[in-house]
Design a protein around this motif. Structure first.
Motif, short mmCIF file in Angstrom:
data_model
loop_
_atom_site.label_atom_id
_atom_site.label_comp_id
_atom_site.label_asym_id
_atom_site.label_seq_id
_atom_site.Cartn_x
_atom_site.Cartn_y
_atom_site.Cartn_z
N LEU A 1 8.51 74.90 74.46
CA LEU A 1 7.31 74.97 74.71
C LEU A 1 6.92 75.97 76.06
N SER A 2 8.09 76.06 76.73
CA SER A 2 8.23 76.83 77.83
C SER A 2 8.35 78.24 77.53
N ILE A 3 9.03 78.47 76.49
CA ILE A 3 9.09 79.95 75.97
C ILE A 3 7.57 80.44 75.69
N LEU A 4 6.92 79.38 74.72
CA LEU A 4 5.50 79.65 74.22
C LEU A 4 4.58 80.00 75.69
N GLN A 5 4.90 79.35 76.64
CA GLN A 5 4.12 79.37 77.74
C GLN A 5 3.99 80.74 78.42
N ALA A 6 5.43 80.84 78.41
CA ALA A 6 5.90 82.37 79.16
C ALA A 6 5.42 83.56 78.16
N ALA A 7 5.35 83.38 77.09
CA ALA A 7 4.92 84.63 76.11
C ALA A 7 3.60 85.10 76.34
N GLY A 8 2.53 84.12 76.88
CA GLY A 8 1.24 84.17 77.26
C GLY A 8 0.34 84.31 75.75
N TRP A 9 -0.89 84.66 76.09
CA TRP A 9 -1.97 84.40 74.92
C TRP A 9 -1.66 85.14 73.71
N PRO A 10 -0.89 86.43 73.79
CA PRO A 10 -0.61 87.09 72.49
C PRO A 10 0.13 86.32 71.43
N ILE A 11 0.79 85.00 71.77
CA ILE A 11 1.49 84.56 71.00
C ILE A 11 0.72 83.39 70.45
N ILE A 12 -0.54 83.16 70.65
CA ILE A 12 -1.39 82.21 69.92
C ILE A 12 -1.77 82.68 68.39
N PRO A 13 -2.06 83.88 68.48
CA PRO A 13 -2.32 84.40 66.81
C PRO A 13 -1.28 84.08 66.09
N LEU A 14 0.19 84.48 66.67
CA LEU A 14 1.36 84.17 65.81
C LEU A 14 1.60 82.85 65.49
N LEU A 15 1.22 81.62 66.60
CA LEU A 15 1.23 80.43 66.29
C LEU A 15 0.33 80.04 65.09
N LEU A 16 -0.85 80.42 65.14
CA LEU A 16 -1.85 80.16 64.04
C LEU A 16 -1.31 80.64 62.66
N ALA A 17 -0.88 81.86 62.90
CA ALA A 17 -0.47 82.63 61.40
C ALA A 17 0.77 82.00 60.95
N SER A 18 1.57 81.31 62.02
CA SER A 18 2.80 80.38 61.15
C SER A 18 2.44 79.17 60.66
#
Length: 211
Positions: A2-19
């Motif tokens: 969770l901390s890694i995802l938070q640190a990666a910032g908003w660009p990772i949100i589309p990737l989460l949705l895609a996954s």
């Protein structure tokens, strides 16, 4: 994580949705492309054995259509044979081929979406990394101090690379399952074609149609 995802910032949100979408598509196709739902191995032999001397009733044809995609293809042939006595071979082949195309289309459902995710996920991850790098160097270049802390800069770059890594984590399994499902569809398509070839002479024998 969770901390890694938070640190990666908003660009990772589309990737989460895609996954999430990719996982849902994989599960759906895995269940839909089972042998029992597409082409039971003994179905053609059973159908030919039951209809050796006569055409099946409408209720039996409907049950056959509900059995599987292969059953749906065979049922279309029986419907033409029942509705058009002495139908020529070309008409029977046309009905079976049309039903076969519909079956292939049903098997390929959602596969293009899964392939798109497999292709786009690495680029989405790279975009997130580029955005992160721009923010890092923009912040380090805009300061008034005498220099940039190399440790802090390296940490920022590593966080920006999380997006690329996550994009690959999403893309690799999606691509593997996409290829796997494509191979299954091709194998099933061959099975449907072979079943149709076996059914044409059987239907002609039952209806007395001409070749």
């Amino acid at each position: 994580m969770l901390s890694i995802l938070q640190a990666a910032g908003w660009p990772i949100i589309p990737l989460l949705l895609a996954s999430i979408v990719a996982l849902a598509l994989i599960v759906e196709r895995w269940l839909s492309l089972r042998v029992a739902r597409i082409a039971p191995p003994t179905l053609v032999d059973e159908v030919i054995g039951v209809t050796k001397s006569h055409l099946p009733t409408n209720d039996t044809i409907q049950k056959l259509a509900d059995n599987s995609l292969l059953g749906r293809v065979l049922a279309e042939g029986f419907k033409v044979a029942a509705n058009e006595p002495r139908a020529p071979e070309a008409r029977l082949r046309q009905a079976l081929e049309s039903a076969g195309r519909d079956a292939v289309h049903a098997m390929e459902h959602y596969l293009n979406a899964l392939g798109t995710i497999a292709s786009a996920a690495p680029m989405m991850g790279l975009l997130g990394t580029v955005i992160g790098m721009i923010e890092i160097f923009g912040a380090s270049g805009g300061g008034t101090g005498g220099g940039t802390d190399p440790t802090q800069l390296a940490h920022g770059i590593s966080i920006a690379l999380y997006n690329t890594a996550f994009g690959l984590i999403v893309a690799i399994p999606a691509l593997m399952f996409y290829r796997h499902f494509r191979a299954k569809v091709e194998a099933y398509t061959l099975t449907l074609e072979q079943a149709a070839e076996r059914m044409v002479p059987h239907l002609l024998k039952l209806t007395g149609g001409r070749r």
